[in-house]
Design an enzyme around this catalytic site. Structure first.
Site, short mmCIF file in Angstrom:
data_model
loop_
_atom_site.label_atom_id
_atom_site.label_comp_id
_atom_site.label_asym_id
_atom_site.label_seq_id
_atom_site.Cartn_x
_atom_site.Cartn_y
_atom_site.Cartn_z
N GLY A 5 0.82 -1.22 0.00
CA GLY A 5 0.00 0.00 0.00
C GLY A 5 0.85 1.25 0.00
O GLY A 5 2.08 1.19 -0.12
N ASN A 7 -2.90 -8.47 0.33
CA ASN A 7 -3.86 -9.15 -0.55
C ASN A 7 -4.20 -8.28 -1.77
O ASN A 7 -5.09 -8.62 -2.53
CB ASN A 7 -5.14 -9.52 0.21
CG ASN A 7 -5.97 -8.31 0.59
OD1 ASN A 7 -5.51 -7.17 0.47
ND2 ASN A 7 -7.17 -8.54 1.07
N GLY A 65 -3.62 -2.12 -2.34
CA GLY A 65 -2.19 -2.00 -2.64
C GLY A 65 -1.93 -2.34 -4.10
O GLY A 65 -2.78 -2.93 -4.78
N ASP A 112 -4.20 -12.77 2.88
CA ASP A 112 -5.22 -11.94 3.55
C ASP A 112 -5.06 -12.15 5.06
O ASP A 112 -5.14 -13.29 5.54
CB ASP A 112 -6.60 -12.42 3.05
CG ASP A 112 -7.73 -11.60 3.62
OD1 ASP A 112 -7.63 -11.13 4.78
OD2 ASP A 112 -8.74 -11.44 2.92
N LEU A 150 -0.09 -2.93 9.12
CA LEU A 150 -0.70 -1.82 8.38
C LEU A 150 -1.87 -2.27 7.51
O LEU A 150 -2.52 -1.44 6.88
CB LEU A 150 0.34 -1.14 7.47
CG LEU A 150 1.22 -0.05 8.07
CD1 LEU A 150 2.14 -0.61 9.16
CD2 LEU A 150 2.08 0.59 6.98
N TYR A 184 -14.60 1.24 9.83
CA TYR A 184 -13.17 1.60 9.94
C TYR A 184 -12.86 2.05 11.37
O TYR A 184 -11.96 1.51 12.02
CB TYR A 184 -12.88 2.71 8.94
CG TYR A 184 -11.42 3.13 8.87
CD1 TYR A 184 -10.46 2.32 8.26
CD2 TYR A 184 -11.01 4.35 9.40
CE1 TYR A 184 -9.14 2.71 8.17
CE2 TYR A 184 -9.68 4.75 9.32
CZ TYR A 184 -8.75 3.94 8.70
OH TYR A 184 -7.43 4.33 8.61
N ARG A 214 -9.20 10.50 -1.57
CA ARG A 214 -8.71 11.32 -0.46
C ARG A 214 -8.45 12.73 -0.96
O ARG A 214 -8.19 12.96 -2.14
CB ARG A 214 -7.46 10.70 0.16
CG ARG A 214 -7.86 9.61 1.15
CD ARG A 214 -6.70 9.10 1.95
NE ARG A 214 -6.12 7.92 1.32
CZ ARG A 214 -5.24 7.13 1.92
NH1 ARG A 214 -4.82 7.40 3.14
NH2 ARG A 214 -4.75 6.08 1.31
P1 NAD Z 1 -3.52 1.66 1.62
O1 NAD Z 1 -4.92 1.31 1.32
O2 NAD Z 1 -2.66 2.23 0.53
O3 NAD Z 1 -2.75 0.41 2.23
C1 NAD Z 1 -3.38 -0.64 2.91
C2 NAD Z 1 -2.77 -1.93 2.40
O4 NAD Z 1 -3.37 -3.02 3.12
C3 NAD Z 1 -3.04 -2.18 0.91
O5 NAD Z 1 -1.85 -2.57 0.28
C4 NAD Z 1 -4.07 -3.30 0.92
O6 NAD Z 1 -4.05 -4.09 -0.24
C5 NAD Z 1 -3.71 -4.05 2.18
N1 NAD Z 1 -4.81 -4.83 2.74
C6 NAD Z 1 -6.09 -4.44 2.95
N2 NAD Z 1 -6.79 -5.44 3.51
C7 NAD Z 1 -5.94 -6.49 3.64
C8 NAD Z 1 -6.08 -7.82 4.13
N3 NAD Z 1 -7.25 -8.26 4.62
N4 NAD Z 1 -5.00 -8.63 4.12
C9 NAD Z 1 -3.80 -8.19 3.62
N5 NAD Z 1 -3.62 -6.94 3.14
C10 NAD Z 1 -4.68 -6.10 3.16
O7 NAD Z 1 -3.56 2.67 2.86
P2 NAD Z 1 -2.40 3.44 3.61
O8 NAD Z 1 -2.74 4.88 3.56
O9 NAD Z 1 -1.08 2.98 3.19
O10 NAD Z 1 -2.67 2.98 5.11
C11 NAD Z 1 -1.87 1.98 5.75
C12 NAD Z 1 -2.33 1.84 7.20
O11 NAD Z 1 -2.19 3.10 7.87
C13 NAD Z 1 -3.79 1.43 7.32
O12 NAD Z 1 -3.90 0.52 8.40
C14 NAD Z 1 -4.49 2.71 7.67
O13 NAD Z 1 -5.64 2.48 8.43
C15 NAD Z 1 -3.42 3.46 8.46
N6 NAD Z 1 -3.62 4.91 8.40
C16 NAD Z 1 -3.35 5.62 7.26
C17 NAD Z 1 -3.59 6.98 7.24
C18 NAD Z 1 -3.29 7.84 6.05
O14 NAD Z 1 -3.55 9.05 6.08
N7 NAD Z 1 -2.72 7.34 4.98
C19 NAD Z 1 -4.12 7.62 8.37
C20 NAD Z 1 -4.41 6.86 9.49
C21 NAD Z 1 -4.15 5.50 9.51
N1 UDP Z 2 -12.77 16.35 0.83
C1 UDP Z 2 -13.09 17.37 -0.06
N2 UDP Z 2 -12.99 17.11 -1.38
C2 UDP Z 2 -12.57 15.93 -1.89
C3 UDP Z 2 -12.22 14.89 -0.99
C4 UDP Z 2 -12.34 15.14 0.37
O1 UDP Z 2 -13.46 18.49 0.35
O2 UDP Z 2 -12.50 15.79 -3.12
C5 UDP Z 2 -12.83 16.62 2.28
C6 UDP Z 2 -13.55 15.57 3.10
O3 UDP Z 2 -14.94 15.83 3.15
C7 UDP Z 2 -12.89 15.75 4.46
C8 UDP Z 2 -11.46 16.16 4.11
O4 UDP Z 2 -11.51 16.61 2.76
O5 UDP Z 2 -13.49 16.79 5.18
C9 UDP Z 2 -10.45 15.02 4.23
O6 UDP Z 2 -10.97 13.90 3.53
P1 UDP Z 2 -10.15 12.55 3.33
O7 UDP Z 2 -11.10 11.58 2.71
O8 UDP Z 2 -8.89 12.84 2.62
O9 UDP Z 2 -9.74 12.08 4.80
P2 UDP Z 2 -10.52 11.93 6.19
O10 UDP Z 2 -11.91 12.49 6.11
O11 UDP Z 2 -10.52 10.47 6.45
O12 UDP Z 2 -9.68 12.73 7.12
#
Ligand code: NAD
Ligand code: UDP
Ligand code: UDP
Length: 314
Positions: free
Chosen positions: A12, A34, A38, A58, A73, A145, A186
């Site tokens: 991911g 999985n 990713g 998975d 993660l 989530y 996002r």
């Molecule tokens: P992402 O979706 O890019 O990565 C998640 C990865 O997990 C992917 O590669 C996906 O294929 C894999 N995955 C999902 N379900 C699976 C399963 N059942 N078995 C094996 N693999 C699985 O997201 P990311 O932004 O890289 O986030 C990584 C972690 O960090 C997540 O746990 C997420 O909740 C946490 N997180 C991210 C953010 C952010 O802003 N990016 C914020 C808070 C928490």
């Molecule tokens: N958002 C937005 N326009 C977009 C996508 C998201 O205004 O095209 C807003 C969304 O409603 C939220 C903030 O941006 O208030 C962050 O959204 P994101 O999905 O990135 O993350 P999260 O809500 O999980 O923090």
């Protein structure tokens, strides 16, 4: 010392950067994914490295491997993806945590959980400190989530209390950077892709809601420091950038940095969308001697370069 390290969700966005850093530090990395969100492209450049191994698996199913450390993660992170199959999202957080904790218990590995600022829900205190219990809707569309991640934290602390595992829990606030999925909805990826294509920039609600954006390199550094922290420091610890921006400010910055002609359009605010979010990072500063070093402008510039290069091959 070189270690064998398991990274679940390693293909991911965050996981691929973490794998890369751990390999650069001289460790052997087993990436388990999985490929739900990713992508093989994220880790393609690591495949020829003898220190890197990938396994399609998975985490809701048991996993028997021998490792020294685990970074958990695996879990889709963007609302579009985690709401696509909400039951699987909760299973991934809860069953995935049970399996990875069971594995950590058997092999006596230190284990880090990628938790989230979403455990605070739509917070009533600002900025958020780790001792705040949160305001989370248990039955809404974000609950799969939020509650999944909250239950995973519960499991981590019960394995710590009951089985004396060395646990590390980080609560990650919005993180961005290269390898974010261009279609994951996002805000940072949406705005950049829209600006680069000259399309309208979609502001949900009035755009006054705030978020605090952390560049991926800063986040990975914090995770590695957390894993190496003293044995009795479990967290939870907030990891994020305390600079807070409204979505309108973010849109204006993206337009300025890309030099785009895009206009803003306003769309309905999604259900349960938190109004404000900013980490209090005092604990991370004290315990990990960490704070972010990359400004939003600098990080967005690097992220834009990534998306600009992606365009021709899309
Ligand atoms: P992402 O979706 O890019 O990565 C998640 C990865 O997990 C992917 O590669 C996906 O294929 C894999 N995955 C999902 N379900 C699976 C399963 N059942 N078995 C094996 N693999 C699985 O997201 P990311 O932004 O890289 O986030 C990584 C972690 O960090 C997540 O746990 C997420 O909740 C946490 N997180 C991210 C953010 C952010 O802003 N990016 C914020 C808070 C928490
Ligand atoms: N958002 C937005 N326009 C977009 C996508 C998201 O205004 O095209 C807003 C969304 O409603 C939220 C903030 O941006 O208030 C962050 O959204 P994101 O999905 O990135 O993350 P999260 O809500 O999980 O923090
Ligand atoms: N588990 C795993 N790999 C291991 C050890 C355990 O995937 O190396 C899984 C196993 O399937 C079990 C879960 O982790 O369901 C929890 O393990 P634990 O030992 O805590 O509980 P129990 O086996 O007693 O249910």
């Amino acid at each position: 010392m070189s270690k064998k390290i398991l990274v679940t969700g390693g293909a991911g966005f965050l996981g691929s950067h973490l794998c890369e850093r751990l390999i650069a530090l001289g460790h052997d990395v087993l990436c388990v994914d999985n490929y739900f969100t990713g992508r093989k492209e994220n880790i393609a450049h690591l495949l020829s490295n003898p220190r890197f191994e990938i396994m399609r698996h998975d985490v809701t199913f048991p996993l028997y491997v021998e490792v020294d450390e685990i970074y958990n993660l695996a879990c889709p992170a963007s609302p579009i993806h985690y709401q696509y199959d909400p039951v699987q999202t909760t299973k991934t957080s809860v069953h995935g945590a049970i399996n990875m904790l069971g594995l950590a218990k058997r092999v006596k590995a230190r284990i880090l959980q990628a938790s989230t600022s979403e455990v605070y829900g739509d917070p009533e205190i600002h900025p958020q400190t780790e001792d705040y219990w949160g305001k989370v809707n248990p039955i809404g569309i974000r609950s799969c989530y939020d509650e999944g991640k909250r239950c995973a934290e519960t499991l981590f602390f019960d394995y710590w209390r009951q089985h004396h595992l060395e646990i590390k829990v980080v609560r990650i606030f919005n993180t961005y950077g290269p390898r974010m999925h261009p279609n994951d909805g996002r805000v940072v990826s949406n705005f950049i892709v829209q600006a680069l294509r000259g399309e309208d920039i979609t502001i949900y609600g009035d755009g006054q809601q705030t978020r605090s954006f952390c560049y991926v390199d800063d986040l990975v550094e914090a995770m590695i420091r957390m894993m190496a922290s003293r044995a009795d420091f479990t967290g939870p610890v907030n990891i994020g950038n305390p600079s807070e921006f409204s979505m309108l400010q973010l849109a204006e910055l993206v337009i300025r940095l890309t030099g785009s002609q895009s206009k803003l359009i306003f769309k309905p605010l999604p259900q349960d969308d938190p109004k404000q979010r900013r980490p209090d990072i005092t604990l991370a500063q004290q315990e990990l001697n960490w704070q972010p070093t990359v400004s939003l402008e600098e990080g967005l510039t690097k992220t834009m370069a990534y998306f600009a290069n992606l365009q021709p091959t899309r």
